[in-house]
Design a protein around this motif. Sequence first.
Motif, PDB file in Angstrom:
ATOM      1  N   PHE A  31       0.829  -1.212   0.000  1.00 37.81           N
ATOM      2  CA  PHE A  31       0.000   0.000   0.000  1.00 37.81           C
ATOM      3  C   PHE A  31       0.863   1.261   0.000  1.00 37.81           C
ATOM      4  O   PHE A  31       0.494   2.277  -0.594  1.00 37.81           O
ATOM      5  N   THR A  32       2.017   1.186   0.658  1.00 39.36           N
ATOM      6  CA  THR A  32       2.924   2.344   0.642  1.00 39.36           C
ATOM      7  C   THR A  32       3.454   2.581  -0.775  1.00 39.36           C
ATOM      8  O   THR A  32       3.452   3.717  -1.270  1.00 39.36           O
ATOM      9  N   PHE A  33       3.895   1.503  -1.426  1.00 44.29           N
ATOM     10  CA  PHE A  33       4.357   1.628  -2.817  1.00 44.29           C
ATOM     11  C   PHE A  33       3.216   2.071  -3.735  1.00 44.29           C
ATOM     12  O   PHE A  33       3.435   2.804  -4.704  1.00 44.29           O
ATOM     13  N   ALA A  34       1.998   1.606  -3.437  1.00 44.62           N
ATOM     14  CA  ALA A  34       0.851   1.988  -4.277  1.00 44.62           C
ATOM     15  C   ALA A  34       0.607   3.491  -4.202  1.00 44.62           C
ATOM     16  O   ALA A  34       0.250   4.126  -5.204  1.00 44.62           O
ATOM     17  N   CYS A  35       0.809   4.071  -3.005  1.00 46.95           N
ATOM     18  CA  CYS A  35       0.647   5.532  -2.870  1.00 46.95           C
ATOM     19  C   CYS A  35       1.672   6.257  -3.739  1.00 46.95           C
ATOM     20  O   CYS A  35       1.355   7.243  -4.411  1.00 46.95           O
ATOM     21  N   ALA A 234       5.516  -5.809  -6.194  1.00 43.06           N
ATOM     22  CA  ALA A 234       4.711  -6.527  -7.192  1.00 43.06           C
ATOM     23  C   ALA A 234       3.224  -6.434  -6.850  1.00 43.06           C
ATOM     24  O   ALA A 234       2.380  -6.200  -7.728  1.00 43.06           O
ATOM     25  N   LEU A 235       2.900  -6.603  -5.553  1.00 40.67           N
ATOM     26  CA  LEU A 235       1.496  -6.493  -5.137  1.00 40.67           C
ATOM     27  C   LEU A 235       0.961  -5.079  -5.353  1.00 40.67           C
ATOM     28  O   LEU A 235      -0.203  -4.889  -5.727  1.00 40.67           O
ATOM     29  N   SER A 236       1.814  -4.083  -5.122  1.00 43.41           N
ATOM     30  CA  SER A 236       1.369  -2.694  -5.334  1.00 43.41           C
ATOM     31  C   SER A 236       1.022  -2.453  -6.800  1.00 43.41           C
ATOM     32  O   SER A 236       0.078  -1.716  -7.112  1.00 43.41           O
ATOM     33  N   ILE A 239      -2.398  -3.857  -7.359  1.00 38.13           N
ATOM     34  CA  ILE A 239      -3.413  -2.932  -6.807  1.00 38.13           C
ATOM     35  C   ILE A 239      -3.585  -1.731  -7.727  1.00 38.13           C
ATOM     36  O   ILE A 239      -4.714  -1.305  -8.036  1.00 38.13           O
ATOM     37  N   LEU A 240      -2.453  -1.184  -8.183  1.00 32.85           N
ATOM     38  CA  LEU A 240      -2.521  -0.006  -9.063  1.00 32.85           C
ATOM     39  C   LEU A 240      -3.218  -0.333 -10.385  1.00 32.85           C
ATOM     40  O   LEU A 240      -4.029   0.451 -10.883  1.00 32.85           O
ATOM     41  N   LEU A 246     -10.328   0.227 -13.126  1.00 30.39           N
ATOM     42  CA  LEU A 246     -11.623   0.655 -12.596  1.00 30.39           C
ATOM     43  C   LEU A 246     -11.862   2.130 -12.903  1.00 30.39           C
ATOM     44  O   LEU A 246     -12.943   2.529 -13.337  1.00 30.39           O
ATOM     45  N   PHE A 247     -10.829   2.944 -12.691  1.00 32.60           N
ATOM     46  CA  PHE A 247     -10.943   4.380 -12.962  1.00 32.60           C
ATOM     47  C   PHE A 247     -11.206   4.632 -14.445  1.00 32.60           C
ATOM     48  O   PHE A 247     -12.053   5.452 -14.815  1.00 32.60           O
TER      49      PHE A 247
END
Length: 299
Positions: A31-35, A234-236, A239-240, A246-247
């Motif tokens: 989630f940190t990397f996703a931000c 990789a997980l980020s 998520i992205l 979706l966006f």
Amino acid sequence: MRRLLYLLREAVVNVLTNRTTTVVAVATTAFTFACVGVFLLLYVNLKALAASLEQDIQVMVYVQDDLPEPARNEIELQLRADRAVRSLTYVSKERALADFQAQFPSESRLLQGLGQNPLPASFVVALAADSRSADAMRRWANRVQLIPGVGQVQYNQEWVEALAGIVRYIEVAAIIVGLILSTASVTIIANTIRLALYSRREEIEILGLIGASTTFIRVPYLLEGAALGLCGSALSLVILKAGFELFRHEIHSATRFLGVDALLTFFSFDMCVVLVLVGLFLGCAGSFLSLLHFGEGRA
């Protein structure tokens, strides 16, 4: 080879022994990397949008009225020989008047009372890609303005500079936020490795007593940190990508943003590989810091 397999096995054992901590660390890191990725995506898309809009920017080079044809041809030759010019089109006074009447039919009668065509002839210039920045465009316009016979050079300078300024601000914000959140990721991974070290400190001390080298003891934890960083990054990306699609679907569904979704782009494959490698590196850095402090604490 046997030693390498042993180190890898120890790293896997560390991960499995601290499953809950590992999952929390990977999720938090993701989630940190996703931000960070959100800011990078915003920057990448704004830069692509700016580049796309810059392609449509045209510079109008107006020639002086009653300029002899040889002098006009000389201006055209100089412009065509300019490396900064991608293409140009000559618009005569008659063509300019016809275009004006077609675009503004209700105002065309205002020109009829003047008795003569007041619109100047011009060259419509499209600049090359490396000459579309605000500074390059300003320098080019100032240079062309000095060509004998050129009356005026016009382009939407304020709009170009505002667009470049927005991209610059986003770039700086992405760097600052990226540094802050990367530091947070290193801290999270370092704390995870530190917990693993303390939970196995007796085993580590025994290994030291029987003569195991410091490198032999530390490498599994470095590999564990690298794995945490790699999995988190990789997980980020997953998520992205899900959030991005979706966006884009929502934008596509909204008719007022028709066509905007086609302009949105996700990271290229090369960029994704770089981000995963950055996560791996940050994981190693977090482990290294943790091992450094653990060694000092033992000393």
